[in-house]
Design an enzyme around this catalytic site. Sequence first.
Site, PDB file in Angstrom:
ATOM      1  N   GLU A 128      -8.722  -2.951  -7.074  1.00  0.00           N
ATOM      2  CA  GLU A 128      -9.845  -3.805  -6.665  1.00  0.00           C
ATOM      3  C   GLU A 128      -9.632  -4.248  -5.219  1.00  0.00           C
ATOM      4  OE1 GLU A 128     -10.253  -6.976  -9.496  1.00  0.00           O
ATOM      5  OE2 GLU A 128     -10.563  -5.547 -11.158  1.00  0.00           O
ATOM      6  N   ALA A 131      -6.760  -6.592  -5.329  1.00  0.00           N
ATOM      7  CA  ALA A 131      -5.576  -6.284  -6.144  1.00  0.00           C
ATOM      8  C   ALA A 131      -5.348  -4.780  -6.242  1.00  0.00           C
ATOM      9  CB  ALA A 131      -5.729  -6.871  -7.537  1.00  0.00           C
ATOM     10  N   ILE A 158     -11.908   4.457  -5.412  1.00  0.00           N
ATOM     11  CA  ILE A 158     -11.902   5.223  -6.651  1.00  0.00           C
ATOM     12  C   ILE A 158     -12.228   6.703  -6.406  1.00  0.00           C
ATOM     13  CG2 ILE A 158     -12.786   5.377  -9.036  1.00  0.00           C
ATOM     14  CD1 ILE A 158     -11.039   2.806  -8.240  1.00  0.00           C
ATOM     15  N   GLU A 246       0.906  10.981 -13.399  1.00  0.00           N
ATOM     16  CA  GLU A 246       0.263  11.002 -12.084  1.00  0.00           C
ATOM     17  C   GLU A 246       1.306  11.158 -10.973  1.00  0.00           C
ATOM     18  OE1 GLU A 246      -2.414   7.743 -11.595  1.00  0.00           O
ATOM     19  OE2 GLU A 246      -2.894   8.252  -9.521  1.00  0.00           O
ATOM     20  N   GLN A 340       4.639  18.677  15.449  1.00  0.00           N
ATOM     21  CA  GLN A 340       5.333  18.659  16.738  1.00  0.00           C
ATOM     22  C   GLN A 340       5.635  20.077  17.211  1.00  0.00           C
ATOM     23  OE1 GLN A 340       5.709  15.872  18.296  1.00  0.00           O
ATOM     24  NE2 GLN A 340       6.888  16.587  20.051  1.00  0.00           N
ATOM     25  N   LEU A 341       6.067  20.916  16.307  1.00  0.00           N
ATOM     26  CA  LEU A 341       6.426  22.296  16.680  1.00  0.00           C
ATOM     27  C   LEU A 341       5.195  23.125  17.054  1.00  0.00           C
ATOM     28  CD1 LEU A 341       9.235  23.040  14.043  1.00  0.00           C
ATOM     29  CD2 LEU A 341       9.521  22.452  16.456  1.00  0.00           C
ATOM     30  N   HIS A 342       4.022  22.669  16.659  1.00  0.00           N
ATOM     31  CA  HIS A 342       2.778  23.361  17.041  1.00  0.00           C
ATOM     32  C   HIS A 342       2.300  22.922  18.423  1.00  0.00           C
ATOM     33  CE1 HIS A 342       2.154  24.820  12.895  1.00  0.00           C
ATOM     34  NE2 HIS A 342       1.091  25.474  13.317  1.00  0.00           N
ATOM     35  N   GLY A 368       0.865   3.869  -6.860  1.00  0.00           N
ATOM     36  CA  GLY A 368       2.050   3.029  -6.672  1.00  0.00           C
ATOM     37  C   GLY A 368       2.584   3.340  -5.292  1.00  0.00           C
TER      38      GLY A 368
HETATM   39  C1  LIG Z   1      -7.447   7.955  -0.862  1.00  0.00           C
HETATM   40  C2  LIG Z   1      -7.144   6.976  -1.945  1.00  0.00           C
HETATM   41  C3  LIG Z   1      -7.447   7.273  -3.266  1.00  0.00           C
HETATM   42  C4  LIG Z   1      -7.220   6.341  -4.270  1.00  0.00           C
HETATM   43  N1  LIG Z   1      -7.614   6.625  -5.563  1.00  0.00           N
HETATM   44  C5  LIG Z   1      -7.538   5.639  -6.492  1.00  0.00           C
HETATM   45  C6  LIG Z   1      -8.112   5.834  -7.795  1.00  0.00           C
HETATM   46  O1  LIG Z   1      -8.659   6.896  -8.105  1.00  0.00           O
HETATM   47  N2  LIG Z   1      -8.057   4.804  -8.674  1.00  0.00           N
HETATM   48  C7  LIG Z   1      -7.477   3.605  -8.374  1.00  0.00           C
HETATM   49  O2  LIG Z   1      -7.464   2.738  -9.208  1.00  0.00           O
HETATM   50  N3  LIG Z   1      -6.915   3.401  -7.155  1.00  0.00           N
HETATM   51  C8  LIG Z   1      -6.950   4.374  -6.197  1.00  0.00           C
HETATM   52  N4  LIG Z   1      -6.415   4.169  -4.957  1.00  0.00           N
HETATM   53  C9  LIG Z   1      -5.803   2.865  -4.654  1.00  0.00           C
HETATM   54  C10 LIG Z   1      -4.293   2.880  -4.461  1.00  0.00           C
HETATM   55  O3  LIG Z   1      -3.647   3.120  -5.660  1.00  0.00           O
HETATM   56  C11 LIG Z   1      -3.918   1.543  -3.787  1.00  0.00           C
HETATM   57  O4  LIG Z   1      -4.416   1.595  -2.467  1.00  0.00           O
HETATM   58  C12 LIG Z   1      -2.422   1.303  -3.795  1.00  0.00           C
HETATM   59  O5  LIG Z   1      -1.972   1.046  -5.102  1.00  0.00           O
HETATM   60  C13 LIG Z   1      -2.015   0.139  -2.896  1.00  0.00           C
HETATM   61  O6  LIG Z   1      -2.780  -0.997  -3.172  1.00  0.00           O
HETATM   62  P1  LIG Z   1      -3.497  -1.776  -1.968  1.00  0.00           P
HETATM   63  O7  LIG Z   1      -4.255  -0.798  -1.172  1.00  0.00           O
HETATM   64  O8  LIG Z   1      -4.248  -2.938  -2.521  1.00  0.00           O
HETATM   65  O9  LIG Z   1      -2.311  -2.314  -1.070  1.00  0.00           O
HETATM   66  P2  LIG Z   1      -1.503  -3.685  -1.263  1.00  0.00           P
HETATM   67  O10 LIG Z   1      -1.133  -3.869  -2.668  1.00  0.00           O
HETATM   68  O11 LIG Z   1      -2.250  -4.769  -0.570  1.00  0.00           O
HETATM   69  O12 LIG Z   1      -0.181  -3.366  -0.432  1.00  0.00           O
HETATM   70  C14 LIG Z   1      -0.121  -3.464   0.989  1.00  0.00           C
HETATM   71  C15 LIG Z   1       1.316  -3.180   1.429  1.00  0.00           C
HETATM   72  O13 LIG Z   1       2.189  -4.160   0.871  1.00  0.00           O
HETATM   73  C16 LIG Z   1       3.219  -3.519   0.145  1.00  0.00           C
HETATM   74  N5  LIG Z   1       3.564  -4.321  -1.019  1.00  0.00           N
HETATM   75  C17 LIG Z   1       2.744  -4.842  -1.956  1.00  0.00           C
HETATM   76  N6  LIG Z   1       3.456  -5.470  -2.902  1.00  0.00           N
HETATM   77  C18 LIG Z   1       4.769  -5.322  -2.569  1.00  0.00           C
HETATM   78  C19 LIG Z   1       6.001  -5.738  -3.143  1.00  0.00           C
HETATM   79  N7  LIG Z   1       6.047  -6.396  -4.316  1.00  0.00           N
HETATM   80  N8  LIG Z   1       7.152  -5.423  -2.515  1.00  0.00           N
HETATM   81  C20 LIG Z   1       7.134  -4.729  -1.367  1.00  0.00           C
HETATM   82  N9  LIG Z   1       6.004  -4.310  -0.764  1.00  0.00           N
HETATM   83  C21 LIG Z   1       4.835  -4.590  -1.356  1.00  0.00           C
HETATM   84  C22 LIG Z   1       2.652  -2.162  -0.269  1.00  0.00           C
HETATM   85  O14 LIG Z   1       3.667  -1.242  -0.519  1.00  0.00           O
HETATM   86  C23 LIG Z   1       1.835  -1.826   0.964  1.00  0.00           C
HETATM   87  O15 LIG Z   1       2.685  -1.264   1.936  1.00  0.00           O
HETATM   88  C24 LIG Z   1      -6.604   5.097  -3.948  1.00  0.00           C
HETATM   89  C25 LIG Z   1      -6.253   4.810  -2.629  1.00  0.00           C
HETATM   90  C26 LIG Z   1      -6.535   5.719  -1.635  1.00  0.00           C
HETATM   91  C27 LIG Z   1      -6.189   5.357  -0.218  1.00  0.00           C
END
Ligand SMILES: Cc1cc2nc3c(=O)[nH]c(=O)nc-3n(C[C@H](O)[C@H](O)[C@H](O)COP(=O)(O)OP(=O)(O)OC[C@H]3O[C@@H](n4cnc5c(N)ncnc54)[C@H](O)[C@@H]3O)c2cc1C
Length: 381
Positions: A128, A131, A158, A246, A340-342, A368
Amino acid sequence: MSNYESSWMNDELRMYRKSVREFIQEEFLPRQARWREQHRPDAEAWKQAGQTGLLLPDVPEEYGGGGGSFAHQAVVTEELAQAGVHFGCGVQSIVSHYILKYGSEEQKRKWLPAMAQGELVGAIAMTEPSAGSDLQAIKTTARRDGGEYVLNGSKTFITNGAHAGLVCVAAKTDLKAAGFRAISMIVVETKNLAGYRVGSSLEKVGMHEIDTCELFFDDVRVPSANLLGTVEGVGFSQMMEQLRYERLMIGVGAVATAEQAVAITTKYAKERKAFGQALIDFQNTRFKLAQCKTESHLGRVFIDNCITRFIAGQLDPVTAAMAKYWLTECQCRIVDECVQLHGGYGYMTEYPIARMWMDSRVQRIYAGSNEILLELIGCSL
Ligand SMILES: Cc1cc2nc3c(=O)[nH]c(=O)nc-3n(C[C@H](O)[C@H](O)[C@H](O)COP(=O)(O)OP(=O)(O)OC[C@H]3O[C@@H](n4cnc5c(N)ncnc54)[C@H](O)[C@@H]3O)c2cc1C
């Protein structure tokens, strides 16, 4: 030359690989430019993929699937990665495994054959706007009202969002329970569904061929029979269990991409000349490629071990997390070195290595983030 071959490979899988490769070359590759422009594959690509046996290859035949094992899914993932084609069939498989594992017999018979044929496209909606990593903090609710659930909230990022006819939604069914006991997975059939809305495809850095969307639920009513599992409140543990599949699949794609990056860069380094000699004749180029090749081979051996263990029902969540974490870091290191190599051509999107670089980056973020996976691995110490 290496005579290494994955231990899980056999004649039947070799034939399957051949048909998957031919299909991708003939049907998907020529359409990539259009898919990227429209930020989604053509709708008929799903049915074609279904007819060719690319979808749900590891779902039993009695539910319309290919009747294979994870090795078949690995073949599809590898072939797409090697061709540099992005198509949401991995997510289709993930959704099918939720239904296969937790669905009722009726749900399996209703949805899986249509998904295998590409008539029904699946999506999984956990993330979301507020989240992502912290899944227990999701705000989408599913309130029980007689024989229905009423869903309210929104999801973002999504995959397959635009085409999805079946969305597996993580929602809170009990607002009073602790986070991990509050969540249930509810399957939403989106066709002509009042209150359901899909945002336009999001503008991403890479993987432009895939539709990644926001989804909105405004008093969306679904039958209470669409709950996945027999009881409410087990959605969080279902997600944690299925993320293993996954993460393994992402590891498979990571290794195949890294291998392909090394192959195309080696070819380029033999053809491109500077200072009167081929790039490969510079010791730096050879050493860098040698390091990349060694690392990708380590990745190959690791992922093959994970695949074999998964097929035997022995892959634990921590090793799956290690595979996703290390192999995607490895993929990004290798692909970046190959850019880089390209030289300047590595930055031009008409060169496959440039697109590989753009497409690879997200591998360290979704399913994750790698930081969350390090936490998970750390907990096992
Ligand atoms: C192209 C793409 C496709 C996707 N497809 C799907 C999908 O089909 N379905 C779906 O449900 N989701 C999907 N996602 C979502 C994806 O799983 C989330 O973006 C991801 O889990 C990270 O959540 P966030 O973006 O809210 O980042 P955040 O949770 O806000 O994290 C931001 C940063 O903080 C770090 N962080 C957060 N908590 C901690 C902690 N406890 N300790 C250390 N570091 C932390 C994270 O590692 C990250 O570097 C997709 C995302 C992308 C970009």
